[in-house]
Design a protein around this motif. Structure first.
Motif, mmCIF file in Angstrom:
data_model
loop_
_atom_site.group_PDB
_atom_site.id
_atom_site.type_symbol
_atom_site.label_atom_id
_atom_site.label_comp_id
_atom_site.label_asym_id
_atom_site.label_seq_id
_atom_site.Cartn_x
_atom_site.Cartn_y
_atom_site.Cartn_z
ATOM 1 N N ILE A 1 95.646 78.569 47.897
ATOM 2 C CA ILE A 1 95.191 77.254 47.787
ATOM 3 C C ILE A 1 94.507 77.114 46.494
ATOM 4 N N ALA A 2 93.980 78.383 45.938
ATOM 5 C CA ALA A 2 93.336 78.415 44.591
ATOM 6 C C ALA A 2 94.167 78.026 43.730
ATOM 7 N N LEU A 3 95.440 78.705 43.693
ATOM 8 C CA LEU A 3 96.343 78.384 42.722
ATOM 9 C C LEU A 3 97.081 76.909 43.027
ATOM 10 N N GLY A 4 97.295 76.498 44.115
ATOM 11 C CA GLY A 4 97.709 75.185 44.307
ATOM 12 C C GLY A 4 96.766 74.155 43.495
ATOM 13 N N PHE A 5 95.468 74.298 43.483
ATOM 14 C CA PHE A 5 94.487 73.543 42.850
ATOM 15 C C PHE A 5 94.717 73.574 41.190
ATOM 16 N N VAL A 6 95.015 74.702 40.927
ATOM 17 C CA VAL A 6 95.446 74.967 39.221
ATOM 18 C C VAL A 6 96.663 74.249 39.164
ATOM 19 N N GLY A 7 97.865 73.923 40.150
ATOM 20 C CA GLY A 7 98.805 73.117 39.781
ATOM 21 C C GLY A 7 98.473 71.671 39.755
ATOM 22 N N SER A 8 97.369 71.239 40.578
ATOM 23 C CA SER A 8 96.850 70.088 40.792
ATOM 24 C C SER A 8 96.385 69.497 39.446
ATOM 25 N N MET A 9 95.632 70.354 38.826
ATOM 26 C CA MET A 9 94.866 70.270 37.492
ATOM 27 C C MET A 9 95.874 70.041 36.403
ATOM 28 N N GLY A 10 97.085 70.530 36.524
ATOM 29 C CA GLY A 10 98.088 70.453 35.671
ATOM 30 C C GLY A 10 98.691 68.828 35.602
ATOM 31 N N LEU A 11 99.087 68.399 36.699
ATOM 32 C CA LEU A 11 99.527 67.132 37.049
ATOM 33 C C LEU A 11 98.444 65.968 36.713
ATOM 34 N N LEU B 1 89.266 66.191 31.923
ATOM 35 C CA LEU B 1 90.223 66.956 31.175
ATOM 36 C C LEU B 1 89.503 68.180 30.539
ATOM 37 N N CYS B 2 88.130 67.961 29.886
ATOM 38 C CA CYS B 2 87.362 68.990 29.592
ATOM 39 C C CYS B 2 87.135 70.104 30.559
ATOM 40 N N ALA B 3 86.927 69.674 31.875
ATOM 41 C CA ALA B 3 86.652 70.466 32.818
ATOM 42 C C ALA B 3 88.111 71.303 33.404
ATOM 43 N N PHE B 4 89.045 70.435 33.095
ATOM 44 C CA PHE B 4 90.298 71.455 33.435
ATOM 45 C C PHE B 4 90.481 72.700 32.341
ATOM 46 N N VAL B 5 90.301 72.143 31.407
ATOM 47 C CA VAL B 5 90.414 73.227 30.234
ATOM 48 C C VAL B 5 89.637 74.531 30.218
ATOM 49 N N ALA B 6 88.205 73.929 30.565
ATOM 50 C CA ALA B 6 87.332 74.999 30.802
ATOM 51 C C ALA B 6 87.604 75.804 31.998
ATOM 52 N N VAL B 7 87.876 75.401 33.198
ATOM 53 C CA VAL B 7 88.530 76.149 34.568
ATOM 54 C C VAL B 7 89.592 77.128 33.941
ATOM 55 N N VAL B 8 90.389 76.519 33.307
ATOM 56 C CA VAL B 8 91.888 77.346 33.235
ATOM 57 C C VAL B 8 91.481 78.570 32.063
ATOM 58 N N ARG C 1 97.073 84.093 33.768
ATOM 59 C CA ARG C 1 97.087 83.996 32.291
ATOM 60 C C ARG C 1 96.955 82.454 31.597
ATOM 61 N N ALA C 2 96.074 82.145 30.579
ATOM 62 C CA ALA C 2 95.992 80.837 29.989
ATOM 63 C C ALA C 2 97.282 80.329 29.478
ATOM 64 N N TRP C 3 98.252 81.380 29.002
ATOM 65 C CA TRP C 3 99.544 80.706 28.600
ATOM 66 C C TRP C 3 100.484 80.205 29.712
ATOM 67 N N GLU C 4 99.938 80.520 31.042
ATOM 68 C CA GLU C 4 100.633 80.194 32.181
ATOM 69 C C GLU C 4 100.693 78.557 32.363
ATOM 70 N N PHE C 5 99.384 78.199 31.925
ATOM 71 C CA PHE C 5 99.011 76.650 32.188
ATOM 72 C C PHE C 5 99.840 75.751 31.592
ATOM 73 N N PRO C 6 100.008 75.799 30.215
ATOM 74 C CA PRO C 6 101.177 75.086 29.650
ATOM 75 C C PRO C 6 102.357 74.824 30.293
ATOM 76 N N VAL C 7 102.850 76.017 30.920
ATOM 77 C CA VAL C 7 104.256 75.982 31.836
ATOM 78 C C VAL C 7 104.032 75.210 32.993
ATOM 79 N N VAL C 8 102.766 75.323 33.565
ATOM 80 C CA VAL C 8 102.413 74.410 34.851
ATOM 81 C C VAL C 8 102.489 72.839 34.323
ATOM 82 N N VAL C 9 101.850 72.706 33.309
ATOM 83 C CA VAL C 9 101.886 71.249 32.592
ATOM 84 C C VAL C 9 103.146 70.640 32.216
ATOM 85 N N ALA C 10 103.972 71.452 31.644
ATOM 86 C CA ALA C 10 105.390 71.099 31.535
ATOM 87 C C ALA C 10 106.152 70.913 32.690
ATOM 88 N N ILE C 11 105.997 71.439 33.713
ATOM 89 C CA ILE C 11 106.781 70.943 35.135
ATOM 90 C C ILE C 11 105.989 69.925 35.547
#
Length: 315
Positions: A121-131, A165-172, A209-219
């Motif tokens: 669930i926690a990872l799912g919300f990371v994905g939601s922040m990406g979209l 957007l600032c909150a998402f970046v801070a969380v990631v 890892r922080a570098w994984e979030f850009p991958v989530v954002v790209a998808i």
């Protein structure tokens, strides 16, 4: 007497609630006349656009399944087919909860190991922040470049979007580091195996890892393009005539407002219709067409996937 597990009872009640809500929605819907009148007089180009929007439904959910599979690849490796089944099933819970918060908790019930539910669930919300990040960046860019005047709503939306957007970046950036520190401090390099243990979340997030979030954002961006294309096609199908530049300008702004405006299940379609009329009124007088388009898109991306979700079987 045969005993049923709590998970089985939950799934049955969830599906019963979903169909109850669908029946309620169809019974209380009061725009059937407008819908039938419009599509009865629609030409082949409009019907073709609607058919193309319908064809994009599985593409839309394939993108989400791709992201879900990527996020859970270390926690719960799965095939893309199983990821799709979980995503469709999640729509059932999403449709019944405010802000679609029930999506990920519903998805994870298809994972056999209960100790993985909370981390998933926690990872799912990371994905939601990406979209949401893609929606915000695309919408803010269009809103600022368009010069669209929507009064005080513009500044309010920009402030909310910027804050999110600032909150998402801070969380990631900060959350994985915080999780690693907590994990080391508690000396739990591995989970303790207790179902639902909060330590499991720390362990999983510490691996992110922080570098994984850009991958989530790209998808998420790929899915965003599909979303925008669907809305463009539905608008054409509903007789909302704009230039291509106007479509490409206003659609991201529409999704920006949908992202920051809170909704509840019972009013979801109405809120989306109201937001659509507000935003598109700057470019067209066809308010009825915009409202119908919002309803049609809601049916395509919520109602139909929800029905599919109630029918998915364990892979």
């Amino acid at each position: 007497m045969k005993k049923y597990s709590a998970k089985t009872v939950f799934n049955v009640l969830l599906i019963v609630a979903a169909y109850g809500y669908l029946i309620y929605t169809f019974v209380t819907f009061d725009s059937y006349d407008e819908l039938l009148l419009h599509f009865r007089t629609a030409g082949w180009p409009q019907l073709g656009a609607l058919a193309a929007a319908v064809a994009l439904i599985p593409v839309n959910f394939l993108c989400e399944a791709w992201k879900w599979k990527y996020l859970l690849r270390r926690l719960e490796p799965m095939s893309i087919g199983e990821a799709q089944r979980q995503v469709y099933y999640g729509v059932v819970g999403a449709m019944l909860t405010p802000e679609r918060l029930g999506d990920y908790p519903t998805r994870v019930t298809r994972i056999a190991d209960k100790s993985k539910w909370l981390p998933a669930i926690a990872l799912g919300f990371v994905g939601s922040m990406g979209l949401s990040s893609v929606n915000i960046l695309g919408g803010v860019t269009s809103l600022m470049s368009s010069g669209l005047d929507i009064g005080d709503n513009k500044s309010q939306v920009l402030w909310i979007a910027g804050g999110l957007l600032c909150a998402f970046v801070a969380v990631v950036i900060l959350l994985p580091s915080f999780a690693r520190k907590k994990t080391r401090r508690a000396e739990v390099a591995q989970t303790d195996g207790k179902p639902g243990s909060w330590q499991n979340i720390l362990v999983v997030l510490s691996d992110f890892r922080a570098w994984e979030f850009p991958v989530v954002v790209a998808i998420s961006f790929v899915r965003y393009v599909v979303y925008c294309t669907q809305l463009l096609l539905v608008l054409i199908a509903c007789g909302v005539e704009l230039t291509l530049v106007q479509y490409l300008t206003i659609i991201p702004i529409h999704y920006l407002f949908v992202t920051v405006v809170p909704t509840v299940p019972v009013a979801d379609a109405a809120v989306r219709g109201s937001v659509g009329v507000l935003i598109f009124s700057a470019f067209t007088d066809n308010s009825a067409g915009v409202a119908i388009a919002a309803i049609v898109l809601w049916v395509l991306n919520t109602i139909i996937p929800c029905i599919v979700g109630t029918m998915v079987k364990k892979g």
